[in-house]
Design a protein around this motif. Structure first.
Motif, PDB file in Angstrom:
ATOM      1  N   ARG A 104       0.824  -1.210   0.000  1.00  0.00           N
ATOM      2  CA  ARG A 104       0.000   0.000   0.000  1.00  0.00           C
ATOM      3  C   ARG A 104       0.853   1.254   0.000  1.00  0.00           C
ATOM      4  O   ARG A 104       0.447   2.291  -0.522  1.00  0.00           O
ATOM      5  N   ALA A 105       2.039   1.192   0.611  1.00  0.00           N
ATOM      6  CA  ALA A 105       2.872   2.383   0.735  1.00  0.00           C
ATOM      7  C   ALA A 105       3.347   2.864  -0.628  1.00  0.00           C
ATOM      8  O   ALA A 105       3.609   2.066  -1.529  1.00  0.00           O
ATOM      9  N   GLY A 106       3.458   4.171  -0.759  1.00  0.00           N
ATOM     10  CA  GLY A 106       4.017   4.753  -1.968  1.00  0.00           C
ATOM     11  C   GLY A 106       3.077   4.796  -3.137  1.00  0.00           C
ATOM     12  O   GLY A 106       3.517   4.911  -4.284  1.00  0.00           O
ATOM     13  N   THR A 107       1.778   4.725  -2.887  1.00  0.00           N
ATOM     14  CA  THR A 107       0.807   4.764  -3.988  1.00  0.00           C
ATOM     15  C   THR A 107       0.060   6.082  -4.035  1.00  0.00           C
ATOM     16  O   THR A 107      -0.680   6.336  -4.983  1.00  0.00           O
ATOM     17  N   GLY A 108       0.232   6.937  -3.023  1.00  0.00           N
ATOM     18  CA  GLY A 108      -0.491   8.196  -2.967  1.00  0.00           C
ATOM     19  C   GLY A 108       0.252   9.323  -3.665  1.00  0.00           C
ATOM     20  O   GLY A 108       1.329   9.128  -4.242  1.00  0.00           O
ATOM     21  N   PRO A 109      -0.307  10.535  -3.606  1.00  0.00           N
ATOM     22  CA  PRO A 109       0.341  11.695  -4.209  1.00  0.00           C
ATOM     23  C   PRO A 109       1.707  11.953  -3.556  1.00  0.00           C
ATOM     24  O   PRO A 109       1.887  11.747  -2.358  1.00  0.00           O
ATOM     25  N   GLY A 110       2.637  12.409  -4.337  1.00  0.00           N
ATOM     26  CA  GLY A 110       3.959  12.722  -3.805  1.00  0.00           C
ATOM     27  C   GLY A 110       4.792  11.503  -3.465  1.00  0.00           C
ATOM     28  O   GLY A 110       5.716  11.592  -2.648  1.00  0.00           O
ATOM     29  N   ALA A 111       4.478  10.366  -4.078  1.00  0.00           N
ATOM     30  CA  ALA A 111       5.242   9.152  -3.782  1.00  0.00           C
ATOM     31  C   ALA A 111       6.701   9.328  -4.189  1.00  0.00           C
ATOM     32  O   ALA A 111       7.025   9.969  -5.183  1.00  0.00           O
ATOM     33  N   VAL A 112       7.573   8.744  -3.369  1.00  0.00           N
ATOM     34  CA  VAL A 112       9.008   8.808  -3.609  1.00  0.00           C
ATOM     35  C   VAL A 112       9.566   7.390  -3.562  1.00  0.00           C
ATOM     36  O   VAL A 112       9.219   6.607  -2.667  1.00  0.00           O
ATOM     37  N   GLU A 113      10.422   7.065  -4.546  1.00  0.00           N
ATOM     38  CA  GLU A 113      11.092   5.767  -4.538  1.00  0.00           C
ATOM     39  C   GLU A 113      12.601   6.016  -4.488  1.00  0.00           C
ATOM     40  O   GLU A 113      13.142   6.758  -5.312  1.00  0.00           O
ATOM     41  N   LEU A 114      13.239   5.394  -3.505  1.00  0.00           N
ATOM     42  CA  LEU A 114      14.661   5.629  -3.255  1.00  0.00           C
ATOM     43  C   LEU A 114      15.436   4.322  -3.236  1.00  0.00           C
ATOM     44  O   LEU A 114      14.917   3.285  -2.817  1.00  0.00           O
ATOM     45  N   LEU A 115      16.675   4.414  -3.678  1.00  0.00           N
ATOM     46  CA  LEU A 115      17.649   3.352  -3.461  1.00  0.00           C
ATOM     47  C   LEU A 115      18.677   3.918  -2.497  1.00  0.00           C
ATOM     48  O   LEU A 115      19.375   4.882  -2.817  1.00  0.00           O
ATOM     49  N   CYS A 116      18.737   3.364  -1.297  1.00  0.00           N
ATOM     50  CA  CYS A 116      19.629   3.857  -0.247  1.00  0.00           C
ATOM     51  C   CYS A 116      20.636   2.759   0.086  1.00  0.00           C
ATOM     52  O   CYS A 116      20.240   1.618   0.337  1.00  0.00           O
ATOM     53  N   GLY A 117      21.906   3.076   0.093  1.00  0.00           N
ATOM     54  CA  GLY A 117      22.888   2.036   0.354  1.00  0.00           C
ATOM     55  C   GLY A 117      24.186   2.570   0.906  1.00  0.00           C
ATOM     56  O   GLY A 117      24.324   3.763   1.191  1.00  0.00           O
ATOM     57  N   LYS A 118      25.135   1.657   1.059  1.00  0.00           N
ATOM     58  CA  LYS A 118      26.427   2.046   1.618  1.00  0.00           C
ATOM     59  C   LYS A 118      27.508   1.079   1.148  1.00  0.00           C
ATOM     60  O   LYS A 118      27.256  -0.091   0.852  1.00  0.00           O
ATOM     61  N   TYR A 119      28.714   1.626   1.057  1.00  0.00           N
ATOM     62  CA  TYR A 119      29.916   0.871   0.734  1.00  0.00           C
ATOM     63  C   TYR A 119      30.774   0.793   1.988  1.00  0.00           C
ATOM     64  O   TYR A 119      31.010   1.814   2.646  1.00  0.00           O
ATOM     65  N   ARG A 120      31.234  -0.394   2.315  1.00  0.00           N
ATOM     66  CA  ARG A 120      32.160  -0.548   3.431  1.00  0.00           C
ATOM     67  C   ARG A 120      33.555  -0.129   2.982  1.00  0.00           C
ATOM     68  O   ARG A 120      34.035  -0.547   1.927  1.00  0.00           O
ATOM     69  N   LEU A 121      34.200   0.703   3.778  1.00  0.00           N
ATOM     70  CA  LEU A 121      35.526   1.210   3.432  1.00  0.00           C
ATOM     71  C   LEU A 121      36.484   1.034   4.598  1.00  0.00           C
ATOM     72  O   LEU A 121      36.091   1.137   5.762  1.00  0.00           O
ATOM     73  N   ASP A 122      37.741   0.768   4.266  1.00  0.00           N
ATOM     74  CA  ASP A 122      38.814   0.686   5.253  1.00  0.00           C
ATOM     75  C   ASP A 122      39.479   2.055   5.322  1.00  0.00           C
ATOM     76  O   ASP A 122      40.162   2.473   4.382  1.00  0.00           O
ATOM     77  N   ARG A 123      39.260   2.771   6.410  1.00  0.00           N
ATOM     78  CA  ARG A 123      39.756   4.145   6.539  1.00  0.00           C
ATOM     79  C   ARG A 123      41.231   4.222   6.928  1.00  0.00           C
ATOM     80  O   ARG A 123      41.788   5.308   7.040  1.00  0.00           O
ATOM     81  N   SER A 124      41.891   3.084   7.131  1.00  0.00           N
ATOM     82  CA  SER A 124      43.266   3.121   7.645  1.00  0.00           C
ATOM     83  C   SER A 124      44.273   3.593   6.609  1.00  0.00           C
ATOM     84  O   SER A 124      45.376   3.990   6.949  1.00  0.00           O
ATOM     85  N   ARG A 125      43.943   3.527   5.327  1.00  0.00           N
ATOM     86  CA  ARG A 125      44.906   3.931   4.301  1.00  0.00           C
ATOM     87  C   ARG A 125      44.174   4.500   3.089  1.00  0.00           C
ATOM     88  O   ARG A 125      44.311   4.048   1.963  1.00  0.00           O
ATOM     89  N   VAL A 126      43.405   5.537   3.320  1.00  0.00           N
ATOM     90  CA  VAL A 126      42.610   6.147   2.263  1.00  0.00           C
ATOM     91  C   VAL A 126      43.519   6.883   1.279  1.00  0.00           C
ATOM     92  O   VAL A 126      44.386   7.659   1.676  1.00  0.00           O
ATOM     93  N   HIS A 127      43.317   6.620   0.004  1.00  0.00           N
ATOM     94  CA  HIS A 127      44.048   7.343  -1.026  1.00  0.00           C
ATOM     95  C   HIS A 127      43.647   8.817  -0.963  1.00  0.00           C
ATOM     96  O   HIS A 127      42.487   9.144  -0.711  1.00  0.00           O
TER      97      HIS A 127
END
Length: 308
Positions: A104-127
Motif C-alpha cells: 500500500r505504501a508509496g501509492t499516494g500523491p507525492g510518492a518517492v522511490e529511493l535506493l539507499c545504500g552504503k559501501y564498506r571502506l577501510d579508513r586506515s589507508r585512504v588514497h
C-alpha cells in the motif's frame, strides 16, 4: 589498473548493501554516521537531504548523491525545521514500517522511490583522491549530464524491478560501477580538488599511470621522467605541485598501501607480496611497512582476519 580504480580498491571492503523503499505522505528519517560511504539514488519523485552541519540538498528524479565519508544526515519528504531534524525517525525503524505497509505504501500523491545504500571502506589507508572528496557529492539527473552515470542508474532500476536470473551478481556489480561513475562525475565537475587537476595534467597523469601500472618496476626519477616525456626537473615540479608528494615519495607510499591491500585480500606470502610491490626481500618490505603503519605485515593481516 588506473589511479581511480586503485584508490577505490585500496579502501573498499566486501559487497555494497542497499535498501529500496517507496513511501508517500510526510516523513523524516535519520541515518547515523557510518564507517564507509553512503549513497542515495532517487528513482522517482523528490525529497530533501540534510547533512549534519550542512545546507539542505534538494533531490529529484534521477539524482544521485554520495556521502563518501559516511556523515550522518537526514532524509525528508520536504523542508524541515530543526525540531523535525532532531526528532527524525531512525532509518532502520522507517524501513521496517515501510516494508510492513507494502504494497500500500508509496501509492499516494507525492510518492518517492529511493535506493539507499552504503559501501564498506577501510579508513586506515585512504588514497588522497578519496580523502579530498567533499562531504556530499550531489549529481543532479539533468538531461544530457553524466550519460554513463545515468545509464548505470537506469540499469539498476531495471534489475531492481525485474529480479532476473543473475541479479545476485548483477546488482553488486552495478553498485560498484555506480561508485566509479559518481567519483568520475565529481572529478569532471570539480573546480577545487587537487586530484582532478593532477589527473587532468598530461605529465602528472602519465607518471601516475606508469607507477600504478607497474609499482614493482625499478623506478627512478629519470626513468619516470622519460616515461612522461619530460625532463626530470619538469616532472618533479609538476608532479609535486599537483600530488603533494614527490614522485618517489608517492611511489613508496603507494607500494606500501598496495601491500596492505594484498595482505587483506589475498593469501599470498610476504615474499610474493614483496615482489609484487617492488621490495627485494620480505625483510625490506616488513621494515618499511612497520615504519608506515606502526605494525608488522603479519600482525596487520592477523588483526584483519581476527576482525579486531
Amino acid at each position: 589498473m588506473d589511479v581511480v580504480s586503485d584508490a577505490i580498491s585500496a579502501v573498499r571492503l566486501g559487497r555494497p548493501s542497499f535498501n529500496r523503499v517507496r513511501v508517500d505522505g510526510s516523513w523524516c528519517v535519520r541515518l547515523p554516521p557510518y564507517e564507509g560511504a553512503g549513497f542515495h539514488v532517487v528513482l522517482e519523485g523528490s525529497c530533501l537531504l540534510v547533512p549534519d552541519g550542512g545546507a539542505p540538498v534538494p533531490l529529484g528524479t534521477g539524482d544521485a548523491v554520495l556521502l563518501p565519508h559516511g556523515n550522518a544526515h537526514v532524509l525528508a519528504d520536504g523542508p524541515v525545521d530543526a525540531a523535525a531534524v532532531e526528532s527524525a525517525m531512525p532509518f532502520g525503524q522507517w524501513m521496517a514500517e515501510a516494508e510492513a505497509a507494502a504494497p500500500r505504501a508509496g501509492t499516494g500523491p507525492g510518492a518517492v522511490e529511493l535506493l539507499c545504500g552504503k559501501y564498506r571502506l577501510d579508513r586506515s589507508r585512504v588514497h588522497p583522491l578519496m580523502a579530498e572528496l567533499p562531504k556530499v557529492v550531489h549529481l543532479p539527473g539533468r538531461e544530457g549530464s553524466h550519460p554513463e552515470l545515468r545509464a548505470a542508474i537506469g540499469l539498476l532500476g531495471g534489475e531492481l524491478d525485474a529480479r532476473r536470473p543473475g541479479s545476485h551478481t548483477a546488482l553488486p556489480s552495478l553498485l560498484d560501477l555506480l561508485l566509479v561513475y559518481m567519483i568520475r562525475s565529481w572529478m569532471a565537475e570539480s573546480t577545487a580538488g587537487a586530484w582532478p587537476g593532477a589527473l587532468g595534467d598530461e605529465v602528472t597523469a602519465a607518471a601516475l599511470r606508469a607507477l600504478h601500472a607497474d609499482p614493482s618496476a625499478p623506478w627512478t626519477n629519470d626513468r619516470l621522467a622519460a616515461e612522461a616525456g619530460v625532463s626530470r626537473p619538469t616532472l618533479a615540479r609538476r608532479f609535486t605541485a599537483r600530488v603533494g608528494r614527490s614522485p618517489m615519495a608517492y611511489l613508496t607510499w603507494w607500494r606500501l598501501t598496495f601491500a596492505a591491500t594484498l595482505l587483506r585480500d589475498t593469501p599470498d606470502t610476504l615474499a610474493s607480496i614483496a615482489r609484487r610491490v617492488g621490495y627485494a626481500t620480505p625483510y625490506a618490505l616488513s621494515h618499511a611497512f612497520s615504519r608506515e603503519f606502526g605494525t608488522t605485515p603479519g600482525r596487520y593481516r592477523a588483526r584483519l582476519q581476527g576482525g579486531g
